[in-house]
Enzyme design. Structure first.
Site, PDB file in Angstrom:
ATOM      1  N   HIS A 165       0.858  -1.198   0.000  1.00  0.00           N
ATOM      2  CA  HIS A 165       0.000   0.000   0.000  1.00  0.00           C
ATOM      3  C   HIS A 165       0.894   1.248   0.000  1.00  0.00           C
ATOM      4  CE1 HIS A 165      -2.938   2.889   1.423  1.00  0.00           C
ATOM      5  NE2 HIS A 165      -3.857   1.976   1.682  1.00  0.00           N
ATOM      6  N   GLU A 268      -0.971   1.440  -5.075  1.00  0.00           N
ATOM      7  CA  GLU A 268      -0.819   0.192  -4.329  1.00  0.00           C
ATOM      8  C   GLU A 268      -0.824  -0.980  -5.314  1.00  0.00           C
ATOM      9  OE1 GLU A 268      -4.144   0.399  -1.548  1.00  0.00           O
ATOM     10  OE2 GLU A 268      -4.027   2.573  -1.662  1.00  0.00           O
TER      11      GLU A 268
HETATM   12  C1  BG6 Z   1      -6.945   2.368   0.420  1.00  0.00           C
HETATM   13  C2  BG6 Z   1      -8.442   2.109   0.369  1.00  0.00           C
HETATM   14  O1  BG6 Z   1      -6.280   1.260  -0.052  1.00  0.00           O
HETATM   15  O2  BG6 Z   1      -6.575   2.598   1.776  1.00  0.00           O
HETATM   16  C3  BG6 Z   1      -9.162   3.303   0.961  1.00  0.00           C
HETATM   17  O3  BG6 Z   1      -8.840   1.870  -0.971  1.00  0.00           O
HETATM   18  C4  BG6 Z   1      -8.694   3.555   2.376  1.00  0.00           C
HETATM   19  O4  BG6 Z   1     -10.563   3.068   0.947  1.00  0.00           O
HETATM   20  C5  BG6 Z   1      -7.177   3.723   2.351  1.00  0.00           C
HETATM   21  O5  BG6 Z   1      -9.313   4.713   2.886  1.00  0.00           O
HETATM   22  C6  BG6 Z   1      -6.545   3.961   3.724  1.00  0.00           C
HETATM   23  O6  BG6 Z   1      -6.891   2.957   4.603  1.00  0.00           O
HETATM   24  P1  BG6 Z   1      -6.446   3.027   6.121  1.00  0.00           P
HETATM   25  O7  BG6 Z   1      -7.065   1.866   6.801  1.00  0.00           O
HETATM   26  O8  BG6 Z   1      -4.933   2.923   6.125  1.00  0.00           O
HETATM   27  O9  BG6 Z   1      -6.909   4.354   6.642  1.00  0.00           O
END
Ligand code: BG6
Length: 299
Positions: A165, A268
Site C-alpha cells: 500500500h 498500491e
Molecule cells: C486504500 C483504500 O487502499 O486505503 C481506501 O482503498 C482507504 O478506501 C485507504 O481509505 C486507507 O486505509 P487506512 O485503513 O490505512 O486508513
C-alpha cells in the site's frame, strides 16, 4: 544466518543498523550510493526511502503514530489477507503485527537486503483460521525492491488478498499524474459505476479511491513539480489501487495532517480481485520494484 534471527544479528557494519520510529524498533539500510531506507519490524513496514540525492521518495505523515498495534500512516503498509474493509480489521492482520527478523545480506551487486517474516500464531489463528507464513524481502540498491511471499503452512487451501500500500511523496497532488492504467478495468470505491479506464494520465482534483485490475506491469507516477518520475514495476501483482483522500477525508483521518493529502498519492500494487487461492504447502510470490527517474529519462 538462522531462519529466525535476533534483530542485531541482521546488522552489517555500514550497511544495516538499528533505527527507531517512535517506540517501534526498525532497521536502517544504507546503500553505497548514499540511498537509505528504513524498515520497521511492525508490519514489515518500510517507513522511509531516500535516493542518493537525499530526497524522500515516500510519504510519511507527521501525524502518524508509531505505537505497537496501531497502523503507520505512510511508507509501505503490507496488506494481508484482506484488502480494505471486511470481517477482519481494515487491510488485514499483517500491518499491525511484529514481524521477526530472518536474514540480511549485501548481494554481489551491492544491494542491501533485509528479510522479515510473520507466521500465524494462536492469536492470528483465532482471527483467521489458516496457518500461513509471510516473508517480506526488502532490497535497497539504486532501486527499492519489495518481494512478498505467502506460504500456506496448513493442511487446507485458503484464499487471500495482498498488497503493498505504497504512499509516494509528491510535491503537489494537483500536478501529479499516474500513467499506465489506460485500458484496465476499474471498480470505484466511491460509488461510481465500474468501467474501463480511458485516461492515459490520471490526474487528481477530488477524492480518488479506485481499484484497477489486470494492469500492465509498469506504472509511473509523474511529479512535474519535482521534475521526477517514479517507475513502478510489478510481478505477480495484477492489481493497482490509486488512493488520495483529498480535503474532507483527510480532515477525518486523525493520523494525517489536514493539508498532507497534497503531498501524497498511494499507488498500491497487489493481488486483490479475485483473491489468490493457495493449496497447502504452496507459495505465492509478488514483487514490486520502485525506481526514481529524472523527468524525461527513458523508462
Ligand atoms: C486504500 C483504500 O487502499 O486505503 C481506501 O482503498 C482507504 O478506501 C485507504 O481509505 C486507507 O486505509 P487506512 O485503513 O490505512 O486508513
Amino acid at each position: 544466518m538462522n531462519r529466525e534471527a535476533r534483530l542485531d544479528a541482521l546488522f552489517i557494519p555500514g550497511r544495516l543498523g538499528p533505527a527507531a520510529r517512535g517506540g517501534l524498533p526498525a532497521i536502517e539500510l544504507r546503500h553505497a550510493s548514499g540511498a537509505r531506507a528504513e524498515l520497521a519490524l511492525q508490519g514489515a513496514h518500510v517507513t522511509a526511502w531516500q535516493g542518493a540525492d537525499g530526497a524522500d521518495r515516500l510519504f510519511l505523515s507527521r501525524c502518524s503514530r508509531f505505537q505497537a498495534g496501531v497502523p503507520i500512516r505512510g511508507g509501505v503498509p503490507v496488506v494481508f489477507p484482506q484488502f480494505g474493509a471486511g470481517p477482519l480489521p481494515q487491510h488485514g492482520l499483517a500491518r499491525t503485527r511484529a514481524w521477526r527478523p530472518v536474514r540480511s545480506a549485501v548481494e554481489a551487486d551491492g544491494a542491501v537486503v533485509a528479510v522479515l517474516a510473520l507466521e500465524s500464531d494462536e492469536a492470528l489463528l483465532a482471527l483467521w483460521p489458516h496457518p500461513f507464513r509471510l516473508e517480506l524481502a526488502v532490497a535497497l540498491a539504486d532501486t527499492l525492491s519489495l518481494s512478498l511471499a505467502v506460504e500456506n503452512t496448513g493442511t487446507k487451501p485458503f484464499a487471500f488478498q495482498a498488497a503493498l500500500h505504497t504512499y509516494f511523496r509528491v510535491s503537489d497532488i494537483a500536478g501529479a499524474r499516474v500513467i499506465g492504467l489506460a485500458g484496465s478495468a476499474f471498480q470505484d470505491f466511491l460509488g461510481k459505476l465500474p468501467g474501463l479506464e480511458r485516461r492515459e494520465a490520471l490526474a487528481f482534483d477530488a477524492e480518488t479511491d479506485r481499484l484497477f485490475t489486470g494492469v500492465p506491469d509498469v506504472v509511473r507516477v509523474e511529479d512535474p513539480g519535482a521534475r521526477r518520475v517514479l517507475r513502478i514495476e510489478k510481478r505477480g501483482m495484477p492489481d493497482v489501487v490509486v488512493w488520495n483522500p483529498w480535503i474532507d477525508k483527510a480532515r477525518c483521518l486523525e493520523d494525517l495532517g489536514d493539508n498532507e493529502y497534497r503531498t501524497m498519492v498511494c499507488v498500491e500494487t497487489g493481488a486483490i480481485r479475485p483473491p489468490i487461492g493457495l493449496a497447502p504447502g504452496s507459495r505465492w510470490l509478488g514483487r514490486t520494484v520502485f525506481r526514481a527517474l529524472q523527468e524525461g529519462a527513458p523508462g
